[in-house]
Design a protein around this motif. Structure first.
Motif, PDB file in Angstrom:
ATOM      1  N   MET A  43       0.823  -1.202   0.000  1.00 27.61           N
ATOM      2  CA  MET A  43       0.000   0.000   0.000  1.00 27.61           C
ATOM      3  C   MET A  43       0.862   1.260   0.000  1.00 27.61           C
ATOM      4  O   MET A  43       0.556   2.242  -0.681  1.00 27.61           O
ATOM      5  CB  MET A  43      -0.942  -0.008   1.211  1.00 27.61           C
ATOM      6  CG  MET A  43      -2.018  -1.081   1.136  1.00 27.61           C
ATOM      7  SD  MET A  43      -3.026  -1.162   2.634  1.00 27.61           S
ATOM      8  CE  MET A  43      -3.843   0.431   2.581  1.00 27.61           C
ATOM      9  N   GLU A  44       1.973   1.244   0.761  1.00 25.14           N
ATOM     10  CA  GLU A  44       2.858   2.409   0.804  1.00 25.14           C
ATOM     11  C   GLU A  44       3.523   2.627  -0.558  1.00 25.14           C
ATOM     12  O   GLU A  44       3.666   3.767  -1.008  1.00 25.14           O
ATOM     13  CB  GLU A  44       3.918   2.231   1.889  1.00 25.14           C
ATOM     14  CG  GLU A  44       4.855   3.414   2.065  1.00 25.14           C
ATOM     15  CD  GLU A  44       4.184   4.673   2.596  1.00 25.14           C
ATOM     16  OE1 GLU A  44       4.856   5.724   2.649  1.00 25.14           O
ATOM     17  OE2 GLU A  44       2.980   4.616   2.955  1.00 25.14           O
ATOM     18  N   LYS A  45       3.911   1.534  -1.215  1.00 27.63           N
ATOM     19  CA  LYS A  45       4.503   1.673  -2.548  1.00 27.63           C
ATOM     20  C   LYS A  45       3.497   2.254  -3.529  1.00 27.63           C
ATOM     21  O   LYS A  45       3.854   3.053  -4.404  1.00 27.63           O
ATOM     22  CB  LYS A  45       5.000   0.312  -3.034  1.00 27.63           C
ATOM     23  CG  LYS A  45       6.306  -0.136  -2.381  1.00 27.63           C
ATOM     24  CD  LYS A  45       6.806  -1.433  -2.973  1.00 27.63           C
ATOM     25  CE  LYS A  45       8.135  -1.831  -2.359  1.00 27.63           C
ATOM     26  NZ  LYS A  45       8.642  -3.108  -2.924  1.00 27.63           N
ATOM     27  N   ALA A  46       2.240   1.847  -3.387  1.00 27.07           N
ATOM     28  CA  ALA A  46       1.191   2.391  -4.261  1.00 27.07           C
ATOM     29  C   ALA A  46       1.007   3.882  -3.996  1.00 27.07           C
ATOM     30  O   ALA A  46       0.834   4.672  -4.939  1.00 27.07           O
ATOM     31  CB  ALA A  46      -0.115   1.639  -4.033  1.00 27.07           C
ATOM     32  N   ARG A  47       1.059   4.287  -2.718  1.00 29.95           N
ATOM     33  CA  ARG A  47       0.932   5.713  -2.390  1.00 29.95           C
ATOM     34  C   ARG A  47       2.134   6.493  -2.910  1.00 29.95           C
ATOM     35  O   ARG A  47       1.990   7.618  -3.409  1.00 29.95           O
ATOM     36  CB  ARG A  47       0.793   5.893  -0.880  1.00 29.95           C
ATOM     37  CG  ARG A  47      -0.485   5.294  -0.285  1.00 29.95           C
ATOM     38  CD  ARG A  47      -0.629   5.683   1.172  1.00 29.95           C
ATOM     39  NE  ARG A  47      -1.749   5.010   1.789  1.00 29.95           N
ATOM     40  CZ  ARG A  47      -1.651   3.974   2.617  1.00 29.95           C
ATOM     41  NH1 ARG A  47      -0.450   3.514   2.955  1.00 29.95           N
ATOM     42  NH2 ARG A  47      -2.719   3.417   3.132  1.00 29.95           N
ATOM     43  N   GLN A  48       3.332   5.918  -2.782  1.00 34.02           N
ATOM     44  CA  GLN A  48       4.528   6.555  -3.333  1.00 34.02           C
ATOM     45  C   GLN A  48       4.382   6.771  -4.838  1.00 34.02           C
ATOM     46  O   GLN A  48       4.704   7.848  -5.355  1.00 34.02           O
ATOM     47  CB  GLN A  48       5.759   5.670  -3.093  1.00 34.02           C
ATOM     48  CG  GLN A  48       6.294   5.674  -1.685  1.00 34.02           C
ATOM     49  CD  GLN A  48       7.532   4.806  -1.587  1.00 34.02           C
ATOM     50  OE1 GLN A  48       8.279   4.639  -2.547  1.00 34.02           O
ATOM     51  NE2 GLN A  48       7.756   4.223  -0.429  1.00 34.02           N
ATOM     52  N   ALA A  49       3.913   5.741  -5.514  1.00 31.74           N
ATOM     53  CA  ALA A  49       3.763   5.822  -6.971  1.00 31.74           C
ATOM     54  C   ALA A  49       2.804   6.941  -7.359  1.00 31.74           C
ATOM     55  O   ALA A  49       3.034   7.662  -8.342  1.00 31.74           O
ATOM     56  CB  ALA A  49       3.277   4.484  -7.520  1.00 31.74           C
ATOM     57  N   ASP A  51       2.187   9.699  -5.577  1.00 36.37           N
ATOM     58  CA  ASP A  51       2.888  10.966  -5.333  1.00 36.37           C
ATOM     59  C   ASP A  51       3.876  11.269  -6.458  1.00 36.37           C
ATOM     60  O   ASP A  51       3.969  12.405  -6.933  1.00 36.37           O
ATOM     61  CB  ASP A  51       3.638  10.918  -3.996  1.00 36.37           C
ATOM     62  CG  ASP A  51       2.716  11.003  -2.798  1.00 36.37           C
ATOM     63  OD1 ASP A  51       1.579  11.488  -2.951  1.00 36.37           O
ATOM     64  OD2 ASP A  51       3.129  10.589  -1.703  1.00 36.37           O
ATOM     65  N   LEU A  52       4.627  10.257  -6.871  1.00 37.20           N
ATOM     66  CA  LEU A  52       5.632  10.462  -7.913  1.00 37.20           C
ATOM     67  C   LEU A  52       4.983  10.793  -9.250  1.00 37.20           C
ATOM     68  O   LEU A  52       5.523  11.581 -10.036  1.00 37.20           O
ATOM     69  CB  LEU A  52       6.515   9.218  -8.034  1.00 37.20           C
ATOM     70  CG  LEU A  52       7.442   8.974  -6.829  1.00 37.20           C
ATOM     71  CD1 LEU A  52       8.041   7.578  -6.890  1.00 37.20           C
ATOM     72  CD2 LEU A  52       8.541  10.028  -6.774  1.00 37.20           C
ATOM     73  N   TYR A  53       3.825  10.220  -9.507  1.00 38.24           N
ATOM     74  CA  TYR A  53       3.096  10.550 -10.728  1.00 38.24           C
ATOM     75  C   TYR A  53       2.659  12.010 -10.703  1.00 38.24           C
ATOM     76  O   TYR A  53       2.859  12.748 -11.677  1.00 38.24           O
ATOM     77  CB  TYR A  53       1.878   9.635 -10.868  1.00 38.24           C
ATOM     78  CG  TYR A  53       0.955  10.031 -12.002  1.00 38.24           C
ATOM     79  CD1 TYR A  53       1.364   9.936 -13.325  1.00 38.24           C
ATOM     80  CD2 TYR A  53      -0.312  10.531 -11.732  1.00 38.24           C
ATOM     81  CE1 TYR A  53       0.523  10.311 -14.366  1.00 38.24           C
ATOM     82  CE2 TYR A  53      -1.165  10.909 -12.766  1.00 38.24           C
ATOM     83  CZ  TYR A  53      -0.740  10.798 -14.079  1.00 38.24           C
ATOM     84  OH  TYR A  53      -1.569  11.180 -15.093  1.00 38.24           O
ATOM     85  N   ALA A 166       1.704   9.371   0.553  1.00 38.48           N
ATOM     86  CA  ALA A 166       2.577   8.491   1.336  1.00 38.48           C
ATOM     87  C   ALA A 166       2.414   8.763   2.823  1.00 38.48           C
ATOM     88  O   ALA A 166       2.199   9.907   3.228  1.00 38.48           O
ATOM     89  CB  ALA A 166       4.034   8.685   0.917  1.00 38.48           C
ATOM     90  N   ARG A 167       2.535   7.720   3.616  1.00 35.09           N
ATOM     91  CA  ARG A 167       2.337   7.879   5.063  1.00 35.09           C
ATOM     92  C   ARG A 167       3.613   7.682   5.869  1.00 35.09           C
ATOM     93  O   ARG A 167       3.712   8.164   6.988  1.00 35.09           O
ATOM     94  CB  ARG A 167       1.271   6.888   5.548  1.00 35.09           C
ATOM     95  CG  ARG A 167      -0.102   7.180   4.961  1.00 35.09           C
ATOM     96  CD  ARG A 167      -1.160   6.264   5.512  1.00 35.09           C
ATOM     97  NE  ARG A 167      -2.472   6.566   4.939  1.00 35.09           N
ATOM     98  CZ  ARG A 167      -3.572   5.876   5.194  1.00 35.09           C
ATOM     99  NH1 ARG A 167      -3.524   4.832   6.017  1.00 35.09           N
ATOM    100  NH2 ARG A 167      -4.722   6.209   4.626  1.00 35.09           N
ATOM    101  N   TYR A 173       6.843  17.274  -0.193  1.00 40.05           N
ATOM    102  CA  TYR A 173       7.861  17.333  -1.241  1.00 40.05           C
ATOM    103  C   TYR A 173       7.757  18.682  -1.932  1.00 40.05           C
ATOM    104  O   TYR A 173       6.762  19.395  -1.792  1.00 40.05           O
ATOM    105  CB  TYR A 173       7.771  16.166  -2.221  1.00 40.05           C
ATOM    106  CG  TYR A 173       6.556  16.133  -3.124  1.00 40.05           C
ATOM    107  CD1 TYR A 173       6.478  16.911  -4.279  1.00 40.05           C
ATOM    108  CD2 TYR A 173       5.495  15.263  -2.845  1.00 40.05           C
ATOM    109  CE1 TYR A 173       5.372  16.851  -5.111  1.00 40.05           C
ATOM    110  CE2 TYR A 173       4.386  15.190  -3.673  1.00 40.05           C
ATOM    111  CZ  TYR A 173       4.338  15.983  -4.808  1.00 40.05           C
ATOM    112  OH  TYR A 173       3.237  15.924  -5.635  1.00 40.05           O
ATOM    113  N   GLN A 174       8.810  19.023  -2.655  1.00 37.80           N
ATOM    114  CA  GLN A 174       8.869  20.344  -3.270  1.00 37.80           C
ATOM    115  C   GLN A 174       9.624  20.266  -4.586  1.00 37.80           C
ATOM    116  O   GLN A 174      10.662  19.605  -4.681  1.00 37.80           O
ATOM    117  CB  GLN A 174       9.583  21.315  -2.326  1.00 37.80           C
ATOM    118  CG  GLN A 174       9.672  22.749  -2.836  1.00 37.80           C
ATOM    119  CD  GLN A 174      10.121  23.695  -1.736  1.00 37.80           C
ATOM    120  OE1 GLN A 174       9.472  23.804  -0.703  1.00 37.80           O
ATOM    121  NE2 GLN A 174      11.237  24.368  -1.953  1.00 37.80           N
TER     122      GLN A 174
END
Length: 230
Positions: A43-49, A51-53, A166-167, A173-174
């Motif tokens: 789930m965290e990897k999915a949230r990271q993905a 954010d990165l998108y 992401a949690r 992020y900036q």
């Protein structure tokens, strides 16, 4: 003889002992814990993905935007750690946390508007365009579309679904844009996972991780960590 056989059958059908039940429960608990951790990591990897998108969309928006020659960014100096040469830039940024997106000035706000990442009324967009090259920033009088308020340092704040998901990896992020004296543009990326109580805390490890995943290299120093740039 018949009574003995019945007794044997009775003993054979007693089922699990208490010790056996405890062992089974321990094994099940361990398996459940392992599965739970695997699910949380996924789930965290999915949230990271996600954010990165979103960050890549912001990166593209800043790259494509035609920043004016007299871009009203923050004046900063940067000394290259390899060459020891000092360069001057006008800097703008798009800051994202779990609640909102903040654009440092009219140009970065318009970059997101033109890319369709945030929405405002045609009247507000027109006013931002009219005042983009003026030293006096213009702000809507109240909420307008995704725009919700002005910060104390003159940022445009937008409320959209593109906030940090992401949690455990990062909570902010900036993306920064740097325009040098020749009008050349470069971008940077950083992030932080530190608890904040006003201002920003540097978190170089998280900044490097986020920048690597977003495809940045090299480094400049920013308020929320060592920023990697290209």
């Amino acid at each position: 003889m018949e009574k003995c056989e019945q007794r044997k059958r009775s003993l054979a059908n007693k089922g699990f002992t208490l010790v056996e039940l405890l062992i089974i429960m321990c094994i099940m608990s361990i398996l459940a814990g392992c599965i739970g951790l695997a699910v949380l990591r996924y789930m965290e990897k999915a949230r990271q993905a996600k954010d990165l998108y979103h960050a890549s969309l912001i990166k593209d928006a800043l790259t494509m935007y035609p920043f004016p020659s007299d871009f009203q960014g923050e004046s900063i100096s940067y000394t290259d750690p390899d060459t020891n040469q000092t360069e001057t830039y006008r800097r703008g940024w798009v800051y994202v946390d779990k609640d909102e997106i903040r654009c440092s000035n009219q140009s970065t706000a318009l970059a997101l508007i033109y890319a369709g990442l945030v929405n405002v009324s045609p009247e507000t967009q027109s006013k931002l365009e009219e005042n983009e090259e003026s030293k006096q920033r213009w702000f809507p009088s109240g909420p307008d579309g995704d725009y919700i308020r002005k910060t104390k340092i003159g940022e445009y704040v937008f409320k959209t679904g593109m906030t940090v998901q992401a949690r455990r990896t990062w909570n902010t992020y900036q993306l920064d844009v740097y325009v040098d004296d020749n009008g050349e543009l470069s971008l940077g990326a950083s992030a932080s996972n530190e608890l904040r109580s006003g201002g920003h805390f540097k978190d170089n490890d998280t900044a490097a991780l986020f920048a690597k995943k977003l495809g940045f290299s090299h480094a400049k120093i920013t308020p929320i960590g060592e920023q990697n740039s290209e």
